[in-house]
Design a protein around this motif. Structure first.
Motif, PDB file in Angstrom:
ATOM      1  N   TYR A  49     -54.173   7.403 -19.018  1.00  0.00           N
ATOM      2  CA  TYR A  49     -54.494   6.333 -20.003  1.00  0.00           C
ATOM      3  C   TYR A  49     -55.014   6.560 -21.395  1.00  0.00           C
ATOM      4  CZ  TYR A  49     -55.655   1.969 -21.967  1.00  0.00           C
ATOM      5  OH  TYR A  49     -55.772   0.690 -22.658  1.00  0.00           O
ATOM      6  N   LYS A  50     -54.546   6.601 -22.363  1.00  0.00           N
ATOM      7  CA  LYS A  50     -55.031   6.937 -23.772  1.00  0.00           C
ATOM      8  C   LYS A  50     -55.254   8.369 -23.852  1.00  0.00           C
ATOM      9  CE  LYS A  50     -57.130   3.170 -25.981  1.00  0.00           C
ATOM     10  NZ  LYS A  50     -58.201   2.566 -26.696  1.00  0.00           N
ATOM     11  N   GLY A  51     -54.249   9.209 -23.113  1.00  0.00           N
ATOM     12  CA  GLY A  51     -54.278  10.618 -23.458  1.00  0.00           C
ATOM     13  C   GLY A  51     -55.370  11.269 -22.541  1.00  0.00           C
ATOM     14  N   LYS A  52     -56.087  10.443 -21.573  1.00  0.00           N
ATOM     15  CA  LYS A  52     -57.093  11.166 -20.693  1.00  0.00           C
ATOM     16  C   LYS A  52     -56.714  10.597 -19.063  1.00  0.00           C
ATOM     17  CE  LYS A  52     -61.092  10.663 -23.461  1.00  0.00           C
ATOM     18  NZ  LYS A  52     -62.191   9.919 -23.829  1.00  0.00           N
ATOM     19  N   GLU A  53     -56.878  11.480 -18.419  1.00  0.00           N
ATOM     20  CA  GLU A  53     -56.698  11.336 -16.774  1.00  0.00           C
ATOM     21  C   GLU A  53     -57.646  10.350 -16.347  1.00  0.00           C
ATOM     22  OE1 GLU A  53     -56.146  14.708 -14.291  1.00  0.00           O
ATOM     23  OE2 GLU A  53     -55.387  13.794 -12.658  1.00  0.00           O
ATOM     24  N   VAL A  54     -57.272   9.312 -15.943  1.00  0.00           N
ATOM     25  CA  VAL A  54     -58.164   8.384 -15.401  1.00  0.00           C
ATOM     26  C   VAL A  54     -58.257   8.257 -13.853  1.00  0.00           C
ATOM     27  CG1 VAL A  54     -59.134   5.824 -15.493  1.00  0.00           C
ATOM     28  CG2 VAL A  54     -57.926   7.230 -17.383  1.00  0.00           C
ATOM     29  N   ILE A  55     -56.852   8.455 -13.224  1.00  0.00           N
ATOM     30  CA  ILE A  55     -56.886   8.524 -11.854  1.00  0.00           C
ATOM     31  C   ILE A  55     -56.277   9.889 -11.419  1.00  0.00           C
ATOM     32  CG2 ILE A  55     -55.706   7.447  -9.686  1.00  0.00           C
ATOM     33  CD1 ILE A  55     -55.386   4.888 -11.568  1.00  0.00           C
ATOM     34  N   ASN A  56     -56.899  10.423 -10.322  1.00  0.00           N
ATOM     35  CA  ASN A  56     -56.437  11.632  -9.958  1.00  0.00           C
ATOM     36  C   ASN A  56     -55.153  11.011  -8.798  1.00  0.00           C
ATOM     37  OD1 ASN A  56     -55.839  14.197  -9.069  1.00  0.00           O
ATOM     38  ND2 ASN A  56     -57.808  14.568  -7.790  1.00  0.00           N
ATOM     39  N   VAL A  57     -54.071  11.293  -9.352  1.00  0.00           N
ATOM     40  CA  VAL A  57     -52.969  10.839  -8.570  1.00  0.00           C
ATOM     41  C   VAL A  57     -52.614  11.737  -7.271  1.00  0.00           C
ATOM     42  CG1 VAL A  57     -50.398  10.348  -8.620  1.00  0.00           C
ATOM     43  CG2 VAL A  57     -51.946   9.915 -10.517  1.00  0.00           C
ATOM     44  N   LEU A  58     -52.905  12.982  -7.433  1.00  0.00           N
ATOM     45  CA  LEU A  58     -52.623  13.790  -6.357  1.00  0.00           C
ATOM     46  C   LEU A  58     -53.872  13.990  -5.401  1.00  0.00           C
ATOM     47  CD1 LEU A  58     -51.463  16.549  -8.495  1.00  0.00           C
ATOM     48  CD2 LEU A  58     -50.021  14.964  -7.533  1.00  0.00           C
ATOM     49  N   GLY A  59     -55.035  13.203  -5.416  1.00  0.00           N
ATOM     50  CA  GLY A  59     -56.249  13.353  -4.635  1.00  0.00           C
ATOM     51  C   GLY A  59     -55.886  13.060  -3.429  1.00  0.00           C
ATOM     52  N   LYS A  60     -55.389  11.996  -2.894  1.00  0.00           N
ATOM     53  CA  LYS A  60     -55.144  11.558  -1.677  1.00  0.00           C
ATOM     54  C   LYS A  60     -53.998  11.977  -0.754  1.00  0.00           C
ATOM     55  CE  LYS A  60     -58.591   7.680  -1.263  1.00  0.00           C
ATOM     56  NZ  LYS A  60     -58.726   6.272  -1.299  1.00  0.00           N
ATOM     57  N   LEU A  61     -53.112  12.748  -1.541  1.00  0.00           N
ATOM     58  CA  LEU A  61     -51.952  13.143  -0.913  1.00  0.00           C
ATOM     59  C   LEU A  61     -52.072  14.464  -0.017  1.00  0.00           C
ATOM     60  CD1 LEU A  61     -49.376  12.760  -4.113  1.00  0.00           C
ATOM     61  CD2 LEU A  61     -50.063  11.133  -2.239  1.00  0.00           C
ATOM     62  N   THR A  62     -51.107  14.304   0.925  1.00  0.00           N
ATOM     63  CA  THR A  62     -50.910  15.814   1.917  1.00  0.00           C
ATOM     64  C   THR A  62     -50.473  16.854   0.972  1.00  0.00           C
ATOM     65  OG1 THR A  62     -48.945  15.036   2.626  1.00  0.00           O
ATOM     66  CG2 THR A  62     -50.851  14.422   3.896  1.00  0.00           C
ATOM     67  N   LYS A  63     -50.436  18.126   1.348  1.00  0.00           N
ATOM     68  CA  LYS A  63     -49.885  19.154   0.650  1.00  0.00           C
ATOM     69  C   LYS A  63     -48.529  18.839   0.251  1.00  0.00           C
ATOM     70  CE  LYS A  63     -51.254  24.085   0.756  1.00  0.00           C
ATOM     71  NZ  LYS A  63     -51.847  25.219   1.758  1.00  0.00           N
ATOM     72  N   LYS A  64     -47.790  18.636   1.386  1.00  0.00           N
ATOM     73  CA  LYS A  64     -46.407  18.388   1.266  1.00  0.00           C
ATOM     74  C   LYS A  64     -45.956  17.151   0.283  1.00  0.00           C
ATOM     75  CE  LYS A  64     -42.668  18.793   4.315  1.00  0.00           C
ATOM     76  NZ  LYS A  64     -41.963  18.361   5.584  1.00  0.00           N
ATOM     77  N   GLU A  65     -46.574  16.338   0.150  1.00  0.00           N
ATOM     78  CA  GLU A  65     -46.466  15.187  -0.730  1.00  0.00           C
ATOM     79  C   GLU A  65     -47.095  15.559  -2.012  1.00  0.00           C
ATOM     80  OE1 GLU A  65     -47.267  10.894   1.979  1.00  0.00           O
ATOM     81  OE2 GLU A  65     -49.062  12.078   1.140  1.00  0.00           O
ATOM     82  N   ARG A  66     -48.029  16.333  -1.975  1.00  0.00           N
ATOM     83  CA  ARG A  66     -48.698  16.835  -3.441  1.00  0.00           C
ATOM     84  C   ARG A  66     -47.358  17.800  -4.240  1.00  0.00           C
ATOM     85  NH1 ARG A  66     -54.382  19.272  -4.283  1.00  0.00           N
ATOM     86  NH2 ARG A  66     -54.683  17.243  -2.697  1.00  0.00           N
TER      87      ARG A  66
END
Ligand code: ZN
Length: 93
Positions: A49-66
Protein backbone atom coordinates in the motif's frame (compact mmCIF):
# COMPACT_ATOMS: atom_id res chain seq x y z
CA UNK A 1 -51.93 -1.07 13.05
CA UNK A 2 -51.48 1.23 10.08
CA UNK A 3 -53.34 0.04 7.02
CA UNK A 4 -52.60 1.31 3.49
CA UNK A 5 -55.45 3.43 2.12
CA UNK A 6 -55.00 2.73 -1.54
CA UNK A 7 -53.48 0.11 -3.67
CA UNK A 8 -50.13 1.12 -5.20
CA UNK A 9 -49.98 0.44 -8.90
CA UNK A 10 -47.05 -1.45 -10.30
CA UNK A 11 -45.93 1.74 -12.05
CA UNK A 12 -45.79 3.82 -8.86
CA UNK A 13 -44.01 1.02 -7.01
CA UNK A 14 -41.56 0.80 -9.88
CA UNK A 15 -41.01 4.57 -9.85
CA UNK A 16 -40.25 4.48 -6.14
CA UNK A 17 -37.88 1.57 -6.54
CA UNK A 18 -36.01 2.93 -9.57
CA UNK A 19 -33.47 4.52 -7.22
CA UNK A 20 -32.88 1.29 -5.30
CA UNK A 21 -29.96 -0.51 -6.84
CA UNK A 22 -26.42 -1.59 -6.05
CA UNK A 23 -23.65 0.31 -7.79
CA UNK A 24 -20.67 -1.72 -8.95
CA UNK A 25 -17.53 -1.31 -6.83
CA UNK A 26 -15.02 1.15 -8.26
CA UNK A 27 -11.65 -0.51 -8.79
CA UNK A 28 -8.16 0.81 -9.40
CA UNK A 29 -5.10 -1.12 -10.51
CA UNK A 30 -2.32 -1.89 -8.04
CA UNK A 31 0.83 -0.01 -9.13
CA UNK A 32 3.04 -2.95 -8.07
CA UNK A 33 1.26 -6.04 -9.38
CA UNK A 34 -1.47 -4.37 -11.49
CA UNK A 35 -4.27 -6.34 -9.82
CA UNK A 36 -7.73 -4.82 -9.47
CA UNK A 37 -7.98 -3.23 -6.00
CA UNK A 38 -10.53 -1.02 -4.28
CA UNK A 39 -9.17 2.52 -3.77
CA UNK A 40 -7.45 3.38 -0.46
CA UNK A 41 -7.03 -0.30 0.48
CA UNK A 42 -4.08 -2.66 0.73
CA UNK A 43 -3.55 -4.92 -2.27
CA UNK A 44 -4.35 -8.43 -1.08
CA UNK A 45 -2.30 -10.05 -3.83
CA UNK A 46 1.07 -8.44 -3.07
CA UNK A 47 0.39 -6.84 0.35
CA UNK A 48 1.58 -3.37 -0.70
CA UNK A 49 0.00 0.00 0.00
CA UNK A 50 1.45 3.37 -1.09
CA UNK A 51 4.68 1.68 -2.18
CA UNK A 52 5.33 0.00 1.17
CA UNK A 53 4.82 -3.64 2.14
CA UNK A 54 2.09 -3.72 4.78
CA UNK A 55 1.14 -7.40 4.78
CA UNK A 56 3.60 -10.24 4.39
CA UNK A 57 1.63 -12.24 1.84
CA UNK A 58 4.06 -15.15 1.89
CA UNK A 59 4.20 -15.43 5.68
CA UNK A 60 1.61 -18.10 6.35
CA UNK A 61 2.06 -20.17 3.22
CA UNK A 62 3.76 -23.53 2.97
CA UNK A 63 6.96 -23.89 0.97
CA UNK A 64 5.11 -25.20 -2.08
CA UNK A 65 2.41 -22.50 -2.02
CA UNK A 66 5.06 -19.82 -1.50
CA UNK A 67 6.93 -20.88 -4.63
CA UNK A 68 3.77 -20.64 -6.73
CA UNK A 69 2.86 -17.24 -5.27
CA UNK A 70 6.36 -15.79 -5.77
CA UNK A 71 6.30 -16.92 -9.38
CA UNK A 72 2.88 -15.32 -9.91
CA UNK A 73 3.98 -12.00 -8.39
CA UNK A 74 7.16 -11.91 -10.47
CA UNK A 75 5.21 -12.63 -13.63
CA UNK A 76 2.71 -9.85 -12.88
CA UNK A 77 5.49 -7.35 -12.12
CA UNK A 78 7.26 -8.20 -15.35
CA UNK A 79 4.09 -7.70 -17.38
CA UNK A 80 3.38 -4.41 -15.63
CA UNK A 81 6.92 -3.10 -16.20
CA UNK A 82 6.69 -4.03 -19.87
CA UNK A 83 3.40 -2.12 -20.17
CA UNK A 84 4.76 1.06 -18.56
CA UNK A 85 8.02 0.94 -20.56
CA UNK A 86 6.16 1.35 -23.86
CA UNK A 87 5.58 5.07 -24.57
CA UNK A 88 1.97 6.09 -25.06
CA UNK A 89 1.62 7.28 -28.66
CA UNK A 90 -2.18 7.31 -28.81
CA UNK A 91 -2.54 10.73 -27.11
CA UNK A 92 -0.47 12.67 -29.62
CA UNK A 93 -3.14 13.19 -32.29
ZN1 ZN B 1 -0.61 -5.54 -5.63
Amino acid sequence: MAVPRHRHTRASVGQRRMHIFITPATLTTCPKCSAKVRPHTICKKCGFYKGKEVINVLGKLTKKERKVKEKEIQKNEKEHKHDSAVPDLTNGK
